[in-house]
Design a protein around this motif. Sequence first.
Motif, PDB file in Angstrom:
ATOM      1  N   VAL A   1      46.431  45.653  35.903  1.00  0.00           N
ATOM      2  CA  VAL A   1      45.582  45.670  37.093  1.00  0.00           C
ATOM      3  C   VAL A   1      44.197  45.114  36.783  1.00  0.00           C
ATOM      4  CG1 VAL A   1      44.443  47.177  38.776  1.00  0.00           C
ATOM      5  CG2 VAL A   1      46.834  47.596  38.135  1.00  0.00           C
ATOM      6  N   LEU A   2      43.603  45.546  35.694  1.00  0.00           N
ATOM      7  CA  LEU A   2      42.261  45.074  35.336  1.00  0.00           C
ATOM      8  C   LEU A   2      42.236  43.558  35.173  1.00  0.00           C
ATOM      9  CD1 LEU A   2      39.748  46.647  32.893  1.00  0.00           C
ATOM     10  CD2 LEU A   2      40.415  44.271  32.539  1.00  0.00           C
ATOM     11  N   GLU A   3      43.228  43.007  34.512  1.00  0.00           N
ATOM     12  CA  GLU A   3      43.271  41.556  34.312  1.00  0.00           C
ATOM     13  C   GLU A   3      43.383  40.811  35.634  1.00  0.00           C
ATOM     14  OE1 GLU A   3      45.562  40.424  30.393  1.00  0.00           O
ATOM     15  OE2 GLU A   3      46.439  42.258  31.226  1.00  0.00           O
ATOM     16  N   ALA A   4      44.215  41.320  36.541  1.00  0.00           N
ATOM     17  CA  ALA A   4      44.392  40.660  37.829  1.00  0.00           C
ATOM     18  C   ALA A   4      43.111  40.705  38.651  1.00  0.00           C
ATOM     19  CB  ALA A   4      45.536  41.314  38.596  1.00  0.00           C
ATOM     20  N   THR A   5      42.443  41.847  38.639  1.00  0.00           N
ATOM     21  CA  THR A   5      41.204  41.980  39.400  1.00  0.00           C
ATOM     22  C   THR A   5      40.131  41.038  38.870  1.00  0.00           C
ATOM     23  OG1 THR A   5      41.688  44.294  39.953  1.00  0.00           O
ATOM     24  CG2 THR A   5      39.385  43.594  40.077  1.00  0.00           C
ATOM     25  N   LEU A   6      39.938  41.036  37.567  1.00  0.00           N
ATOM     26  CA  LEU A   6      38.912  40.168  36.990  1.00  0.00           C
ATOM     27  C   LEU A   6      39.227  38.691  37.206  1.00  0.00           C
ATOM     28  CD1 LEU A   6      38.046  41.966  33.618  1.00  0.00           C
ATOM     29  CD2 LEU A   6      36.882  42.132  35.835  1.00  0.00           C
ATOM     30  N   ALA A   7      40.494  38.329  37.145  1.00  0.00           N
ATOM     31  CA  ALA A   7      40.875  36.931  37.366  1.00  0.00           C
ATOM     32  C   ALA A   7      40.523  36.486  38.786  1.00  0.00           C
ATOM     33  CB  ALA A   7      42.362  36.745  37.103  1.00  0.00           C
ATOM     34  N   THR A   8      40.771  37.357  39.769  1.00  0.00           N
ATOM     35  CA  THR A   8      40.432  37.027  41.154  1.00  0.00           C
ATOM     36  C   THR A   8      38.925  36.879  41.319  1.00  0.00           C
ATOM     37  OG1 THR A   8      42.391  38.130  42.033  1.00  0.00           O
ATOM     38  CG2 THR A   8      40.550  37.814  43.547  1.00  0.00           C
ATOM     39  N   LEU A   9      38.172  37.794  40.754  1.00  0.00           N
ATOM     40  CA  LEU A   9      36.720  37.719  40.856  1.00  0.00           C
ATOM     41  C   LEU A   9      36.180  36.442  40.225  1.00  0.00           C
ATOM     42  CD1 LEU A   9      35.664  41.412  40.027  1.00  0.00           C
ATOM     43  CD2 LEU A   9      36.115  40.376  42.266  1.00  0.00           C
ATOM     44  N   LYS A  10      36.728  36.064  39.094  1.00  0.00           N
ATOM     45  CA  LYS A  10      36.282  34.850  38.406  1.00  0.00           C
ATOM     46  C   LYS A  10      36.587  33.606  39.225  1.00  0.00           C
ATOM     47  CE  LYS A  10      34.824  32.493  34.755  1.00  0.00           C
ATOM     48  NZ  LYS A  10      33.390  32.434  34.383  1.00  0.00           N
ATOM     49  N   ARG A  11      37.773  33.555  39.841  1.00  0.00           N
ATOM     50  CA  ARG A  11      38.119  32.401  40.671  1.00  0.00           C
ATOM     51  C   ARG A  11      37.199  32.291  41.877  1.00  0.00           C
ATOM     52  NH1 ARG A  11      43.437  34.191  39.817  1.00  0.00           N
ATOM     53  NH2 ARG A  11      43.437  35.129  41.917  1.00  0.00           N
ATOM     54  N   ALA A  12      36.844  33.430  42.451  1.00  0.00           N
ATOM     55  CA  ALA A  12      36.018  33.412  43.662  1.00  0.00           C
ATOM     56  C   ALA A  12      34.602  32.929  43.373  1.00  0.00           C
ATOM     57  CB  ALA A  12      35.985  34.801  44.283  1.00  0.00           C
ATOM     58  N   LEU A  13      34.009  33.413  42.301  1.00  0.00           N
ATOM     59  CA  LEU A  13      32.622  33.068  41.968  1.00  0.00           C
ATOM     60  C   LEU A  13      32.524  32.770  40.474  1.00  0.00           C
ATOM     61  CD1 LEU A  13      30.758  35.901  43.935  1.00  0.00           C
ATOM     62  CD2 LEU A  13      31.032  33.514  44.657  1.00  0.00           C
ATOM     63  N   PRO A  14      32.968  31.596  40.061  1.00  0.00           N
ATOM     64  CA  PRO A  14      32.952  31.297  38.617  1.00  0.00           C
ATOM     65  C   PRO A  14      31.557  31.281  38.017  1.00  0.00           C
ATOM     66  CG  PRO A  14      33.483  29.339  39.915  1.00  0.00           C
ATOM     67  CD  PRO A  14      33.526  30.491  40.847  1.00  0.00           C
ATOM     68  N   GLU A  15      30.531  31.136  38.865  1.00  0.00           N
ATOM     69  CA  GLU A  15      29.164  31.077  38.350  1.00  0.00           C
ATOM     70  C   GLU A  15      28.554  32.464  38.141  1.00  0.00           C
ATOM     71  OE1 GLU A  15      28.678  31.117  42.884  1.00  0.00           O
ATOM     72  OE2 GLU A  15      30.176  30.581  41.372  1.00  0.00           O
ATOM     73  N   ALA A  16      29.211  33.504  38.627  1.00  0.00           N
ATOM     74  CA  ALA A  16      28.656  34.858  38.538  1.00  0.00           C
ATOM     75  C   ALA A  16      28.803  35.431  37.134  1.00  0.00           C
ATOM     76  CB  ALA A  16      29.350  35.769  39.547  1.00  0.00           C
ATOM     77  N   GLY A  17      27.855  36.270  36.758  1.00  0.00           N
ATOM     78  CA  GLY A  17      27.967  37.012  35.515  1.00  0.00           C
ATOM     79  C   GLY A  17      28.784  38.279  35.719  1.00  0.00           C
ATOM     80  N   LEU A  18      29.107  38.952  34.627  1.00  0.00           N
ATOM     81  CA  LEU A  18      29.935  40.155  34.701  1.00  0.00           C
ATOM     82  C   LEU A  18      29.360  41.262  33.831  1.00  0.00           C
ATOM     83  CD1 LEU A  18      32.624  41.711  35.398  1.00  0.00           C
ATOM     84  CD2 LEU A  18      33.556  40.710  33.282  1.00  0.00           C
ATOM     85  N   CYS A  19      29.290  42.467  34.412  1.00  0.00           N
ATOM     86  CA  CYS A  19      29.064  43.684  33.642  1.00  0.00           C
ATOM     87  C   CYS A  19      30.257  44.589  33.882  1.00  0.00           C
ATOM     88  CB  CYS A  19      27.771  44.382  34.067  1.00  0.00           C
ATOM     89  SG  CYS A  19      27.461  45.927  33.172  1.00  0.00           S
TER      90      CYS A  19
END
Length: 265
Positions: free
Chosen positions: A42-60
Amino acid sequence: MMPTDASREPRLWYLVPAAGVGSRMQADRPKQYLELSPGGCVLEATLATLKRALPEAGLCLVLGADDGYFTPSMVPWQDWLRADGGSERADSVLAGLDCLSRHAHDDDLVLVHDVARPCVREADIHALVATARRSADGAILAAPASDTMKRAAPAVDSRPHGDGGGDEERAPSIAHTESRVGLWHAFTPQAFPLGLLRRALREALGENPALITDEASALEACGRAPVLVAAARDNLKITHPEDLAMARLLLAAREALPDSPRTSA
């Protein structure tokens, strides 16, 4: 926290609390590490979607200090921040905001997203960012309530005297029907300027932590009014075992029908 610079474009950040244990899933591991697709949790799928949506965003990413299931290969960012979570979700979010404050600016836009919502649509994230950038009070993804809402009455043991039985939980009865006019289901991400959310959450947790059920509620407690951004209803949160099966079906259907319509009406 870094001071605001009027000459710069505020940066986008994701803050993903993932320190919970998900006890209602009745699984052998926290729900964010349950398999959602072959070879992926689940964690991998969620992060992958977030990255595709806003590849320029940072992550905490906020994780349990003793998390034995996490591996860095699950994160599709090359550079990202990690914070240790607290005892409650709000504590974990505040820990993430404190971490971000050492790397981000006061006016940077932070999108807080539940790790257990892998089905969020990229188009909805884009709409959220556009709205939040125009709102001084931030914005959240949500959908108008469509089901009939019932208020449960206080539990009363209605068994005949001497009926026996044990201490098993009694099924609730209906007190009355609530009007759904003006009611919305709150989703994530929820987006706010970093400085504003950090101050509001810290103040709200100090005054009445029981009222803080999401980030928007902390803003509400400070007299703010975040904007509701209508989103697809299939942005479900994996909480119970049947939710995991539903999420698998939804994501599989999107793979087969990538142009499937939204269901926000």
